[in-house]
Design a protein around this motif. Structure first.
Motif, PDB file in Angstrom:
ATOM      1  N   GLU A 169       5.042   3.289   1.957  1.00 30.24           N
ATOM      2  CA  GLU A 169       4.669   2.172   1.611  1.00 30.24           C
ATOM      3  C   GLU A 169       4.376   1.171   2.884  1.00 30.24           C
ATOM      4  O   GLU A 169       5.445   1.512   3.604  1.00 30.24           O
ATOM      5  N   PHE A 170       3.642   0.945   2.929  1.00 30.67           N
ATOM      6  CA  PHE A 170       3.697  -0.525   3.972  1.00 30.67           C
ATOM      7  C   PHE A 170       3.032  -1.727   3.585  1.00 30.67           C
ATOM      8  O   PHE A 170       2.764  -1.366   2.215  1.00 30.67           O
ATOM      9  N   GLN A 171       3.436  -3.592   4.397  1.00 25.96           N
ATOM     10  CA  GLN A 171       2.715  -3.661   3.455  1.00 25.96           C
ATOM     11  C   GLN A 171       2.297  -4.468   3.974  1.00 25.96           C
ATOM     12  O   GLN A 171       2.291  -4.780   5.590  1.00 25.96           O
ATOM     13  N   PRO A 217      -2.982  -2.288  -9.776  1.00 23.34           N
ATOM     14  CA  PRO A 217      -3.699  -1.763  -8.858  1.00 23.34           C
ATOM     15  C   PRO A 217      -3.437  -0.352  -8.277  1.00 23.34           C
ATOM     16  O   PRO A 217      -2.140  -0.371  -8.221  1.00 23.34           O
ATOM     17  N   ALA A 218      -4.524   0.233  -8.373  1.00 21.92           N
ATOM     18  CA  ALA A 218      -4.105   1.734  -7.662  1.00 21.92           C
ATOM     19  C   ALA A 218      -3.896   1.600  -6.010  1.00 21.92           C
ATOM     20  O   ALA A 218      -4.448   0.923  -5.595  1.00 21.92           O
ATOM     21  N   SER A 219      -3.505   2.781  -5.855  1.00 17.38           N
ATOM     22  CA  SER A 219      -3.651   2.680  -4.180  1.00 17.38           C
ATOM     23  C   SER A 219      -4.808   3.183  -3.714  1.00 17.38           C
ATOM     24  O   SER A 219      -5.408   2.523  -2.250  1.00 17.38           O
ATOM     25  N   ASN A 220      -5.978   4.241  -4.100  1.00 18.47           N
ATOM     26  CA  ASN A 220      -6.870   3.899  -3.383  1.00 18.47           C
ATOM     27  C   ASN A 220      -8.126   2.557  -3.850  1.00 18.47           C
ATOM     28  O   ASN A 220      -8.972   3.025  -4.327  1.00 18.47           O
ATOM     29  N   MET A 221      -7.375   1.983  -4.495  1.00 15.32           N
ATOM     30  CA  MET A 221      -8.407   0.389  -4.795  1.00 15.32           C
ATOM     31  C   MET A 221      -9.441  -0.623  -3.456  1.00 15.32           C
ATOM     32  O   MET A 221      -9.174  -0.127  -2.241  1.00 15.32           O
ATOM     33  N   GLY A 258       3.882   7.787  -9.353  1.00 12.46           N
ATOM     34  CA  GLY A 258       2.407   7.422  -8.934  1.00 12.46           C
ATOM     35  C   GLY A 258       2.406   6.885  -7.655  1.00 12.46           C
ATOM     36  O   GLY A 258       3.346   6.177  -6.899  1.00 12.46           O
ATOM     37  N   ALA A 259       1.472   5.959  -6.898  1.00  8.50           N
ATOM     38  CA  ALA A 259       1.040   5.528  -6.143  1.00  8.50           C
ATOM     39  C   ALA A 259       0.099   4.161  -6.230  1.00  8.50           C
ATOM     40  O   ALA A 259      -1.073   4.608  -6.690  1.00  8.50           O
ATOM     41  N   GLY A 260       0.653   2.998  -5.998  1.00  5.81           N
ATOM     42  CA  GLY A 260       0.107   1.884  -6.432  1.00  5.81           C
ATOM     43  C   GLY A 260      -0.671   1.296  -5.156  1.00  5.81           C
ATOM     44  O   GLY A 260      -0.304   1.519  -4.214  1.00  5.81           O
ATOM     45  N   GLN A 264       1.015  -0.829   0.128  1.00  8.31           N
ATOM     46  CA  GLN A 264       0.368   0.285  -0.138  1.00  8.31           C
ATOM     47  C   GLN A 264       0.415   1.602  -0.004  1.00  8.31           C
ATOM     48  O   GLN A 264       1.408   1.593   0.841  1.00  8.31           O
ATOM     49  N   GLU A 265       0.907   1.989  -0.962  1.00  8.24           N
ATOM     50  CA  GLU A 265       1.597   3.266  -1.433  1.00  8.24           C
ATOM     51  C   GLU A 265       0.611   4.135  -0.895  1.00  8.24           C
ATOM     52  O   GLU A 265      -1.148   4.126  -1.066  1.00  8.24           O
ATOM     53  N   TYR A 266       1.261   5.301  -0.059  1.00  7.81           N
ATOM     54  CA  TYR A 266       0.218   6.546   0.468  1.00  7.81           C
ATOM     55  C   TYR A 266       1.020   7.699   0.444  1.00  7.81           C
ATOM     56  O   TYR A 266       2.020   7.534   0.185  1.00  7.81           O
TER      57      TYR A 266
END
Length: 356
Positions: free
Chosen positions: A199-201, A334-338, A245-247, A130-132
């Motif tokens: 990012e966190f996983q 997948p995008a970060s806001n998925m 970008g953020a994915g 999760q990227e933000y």
């Protein structure tokens, strides 16, 4: 005289068996997290033993004012890192009073897919990256960036240390420890390519629990950024131009993929994902066309391709998996806001249940 911090940190278990349960749900936009708290008579560890609750759906964009009651069904319990003690966070999904899932309840359909015998037999594992982006509160510009200006170009910031390269680490580390405390299977954190982005996983998590854990990890991050006075953004391309970008790269394996001969199973699964590329893109987040351009470690949104160790592919297979002949693959689309309920169940449905 007590300080506010003393009262916030009161240990309730010293004086009462009662606990506080914070019920969390997803609001009308599909990305906004809502919550409210209630007192319970004692500790609870089984979601089935928690009472259902309701809220005003007309205030979250999920029901009309003349029939506004929406019912919360508790689905997963986590320890509360804010109140601590025996207090809990409760991930819920939302239903009409008649028991029908409301349109924004994506968990209900995901749970159906994950309870299918063929999917259960394959024990799907997920690891979600999760990227933000952290933004300055009043100007909505990344932390560490000069207001109205730009930092130096990308290169020095990824996994970096230093006051001129890493911005917001106290928030990131607080979130990491809070997730571990809560019982979320968070597996790591790192600074990202764009400054102010992290990012966190979460994972490996099995089936529906991947979605529950990611949503509660997002909720905890929202609460921590609230305390810090920083705005949290899951926009897939928060800054236009030559910035990453953020994915939410989604790593995936089934039991068949993890066993000997699994690489052949992986290749067949990737082939099926390619055949349903447009359908998956439609389910992989809003605004993803601004991120999936073929630049900045992405594949073009209209093209499906896969490769070993290729970060410019739609789907990447690791060198270790190729060498071992078994393992997992990474869906980089997948995008970060998925919505993790949608993405994880979609991948399982396509690779396990769908017959081309």
């Amino acid at each position: 005289m007590s300080l506010l911090s003393d009262l916030i940190n009161l240990n309730l278990s010293e004086v009462t068996d009662k606990i506080i349960a914070e019920y969390i749900w997803i609001g009308g936009s599909g990305m906004d997290l809502r919550s409210k708290a209630r007192t319970l008579s004692g500790p609870v560890s089984d979601p089935a033993k928690l009472p259902k609750w309701n809220y005003d759906g007309s205030s979250t964009g999920q029901a009309p004012g003349e029939d506004s009651e929406v019912i919360l069904y508790p689905q997963a319990i986590f320890k509360d890192p804010f109140r601590r003690g025996n207090n809990i966070l409760v991930m819920c999904d939302a239903y009409t009073p008649a028991g029908e899932p409301i349109p924004t309840n994506k968990r209900h359909n995901a749970a159906k897919i994950f309870s299918h015998p063929d999917v259960l037999a394959e024990e799907p594992w997920y690891g979600i990256e999760q990227e933000y982006t952290l933004l300055q509160k009043d100007v909505k510009w990344p932390v560490g960036w000069p207001v109205g200006g730009f930092p130096g170009p990308q290169g020095p910031y990824y996994c970096a240390a230093g006051a001129d390269k890493a911005f917001g680490r106290d928030i990131v580390d607080a979130h990491y420890k809070a997730c571990l405390y809560a019982g979320i299977n968070i597996s790591g954190i790192n600074g990202e390519v764009m400054p102010g982005q992290w990012e966190f996983q979460v994972g490996p998590s099995v089936g529906i629990s991947a979605g529950d854990e990611l949503w509660v990890a997002r909720y905890i991050l929202e609460r921590i950024t609230e305390i810090a006075g920083v705005v949290l953004s899951f926009d897939p391309k928060p800054i236009p131009g030559d910035w990453n970008g953020a994915g939410a790269h989604t790593n995936y394996s089934t039991k068949s993929m993890r066993h000997d001969g699994g690489f052949e199973v992986i290749k067949k699964a990737i082939e099926k994902l390619g055949l349903r590329h447009k359908e998956h893109i439609a389910a992989y987040g809003e605004g993803n066309e601004r991120r999936l351009t073929g630049r900045h470690e992405t594949a073009d949104i209209n093209t499906f391709c896969w490769g070993v160790a290729n970060r410019g592919a739609s789907v990447r297979v690791g060198r270790d998996t190729e060498k071992a002949g078994k393992g997992y693959f990474e869906d980089r689309r997948p995008a970060s806001n998925m919505d993790p309920y949608v993405v994880t169940s979609k991948i399982a449905e396509t690779t396990i249940l769908w017959k081309p």
